[in-house]
Design an enzyme around this catalytic site. Structure first.
Site, short mmCIF file in Angstrom:
data_model
loop_
_atom_site.label_atom_id
_atom_site.label_comp_id
_atom_site.label_asym_id
_atom_site.label_seq_id
_atom_site.Cartn_x
_atom_site.Cartn_y
_atom_site.Cartn_z
N GLY A 205 14.75 34.58 3.84
CA GLY A 205 15.20 34.07 2.55
C GLY A 205 16.50 34.64 2.05
O GLY A 205 16.90 34.40 0.92
N HIS A 206 17.20 35.41 2.87
CA HIS A 206 18.43 36.06 2.42
C HIS A 206 19.55 35.75 3.40
O HIS A 206 19.79 36.53 4.32
CB HIS A 206 18.22 37.57 2.35
N PHE A 207 20.18 34.73 3.38
CA PHE A 207 20.26 33.56 2.52
C PHE A 207 19.79 32.33 3.30
O PHE A 207 19.91 32.33 4.51
CB PHE A 207 21.68 33.36 2.03
N VAL B 131 21.77 37.06 6.16
CA VAL B 131 22.62 38.24 6.09
C VAL B 131 21.73 39.42 5.73
O VAL B 131 20.80 39.29 4.93
CB VAL B 131 23.73 38.07 5.02
#
Length: 148
Positions: free
Chosen positions: A45-47, A52
């Site tokens: 979920g990042h991103f 990242v």
């Protein structure tokens, strides 16, 4: 104390262990590496669509290698087989480049001071190309197990 013994004294385990190897360590400096595996949950979920490594994890890698490993080395004559208690007391980190899933990073740290079991280090994290990703100053308390 060998680098293998230092790694055995780390008070962390997967999935929160962010030290794969120590390359060099002495009274003043430490160098170590960690690889961010592509299947780490943080990348989900990042991103979205463009994962990242979160800055907090880059900071944690620098703290574990630059403060905790060096602190264990500095206390090597008194900790025996026990795990020290570690508490981060301050951080100031600047970020310059992203770290992507699968990348190996190298941390280099230099002791600023170590007194009353507080270790303060200047830390730098580099990507596999040798480019500076982030740097700063991290301090923490290394509490001897018998005094915890």
């Amino acid at each position: 104390m060998t680098t293998a013994a230092i790694l055995q004294h780390l008070p962390y385990a997967a999935p929160f262990l962010f030290v794969d190897e120590l390359i060099d360590i002495d009274e003043e400096t430490v160098t170590g590496r960690y690889t961010f595996q592509p299947d780490m949950p943080c990348y989900q979920g990042h991103f979205k669509g463009h994962p990242v490594t979160p800055g907090v994890l880059l900071t944690e890698v620098m703290a574990q290698i630059g403060v905790v490993c060096l602190g264990i080395y500095l206390l090597r004559d008194s900790i025996g087989q026990q795990f020290p208690t570690v508490a981060m007391t301050s951080t100031q980190v600047d970020f310059y480049l992203p770290v992507l899933p699968g990348e190996t990073v190298e941390v280099k740290a230099e002791k600023i001071y170590f007194r009353f079991n507080k270790l303060k280090c200047r830390v730098s994290l580099y990507n596999a190309a040798g480019k500076l990703v982030c740097d700063g100053v991290i301090a923490g308390m290394i509490i001897h197990p018998q005094h915890a």
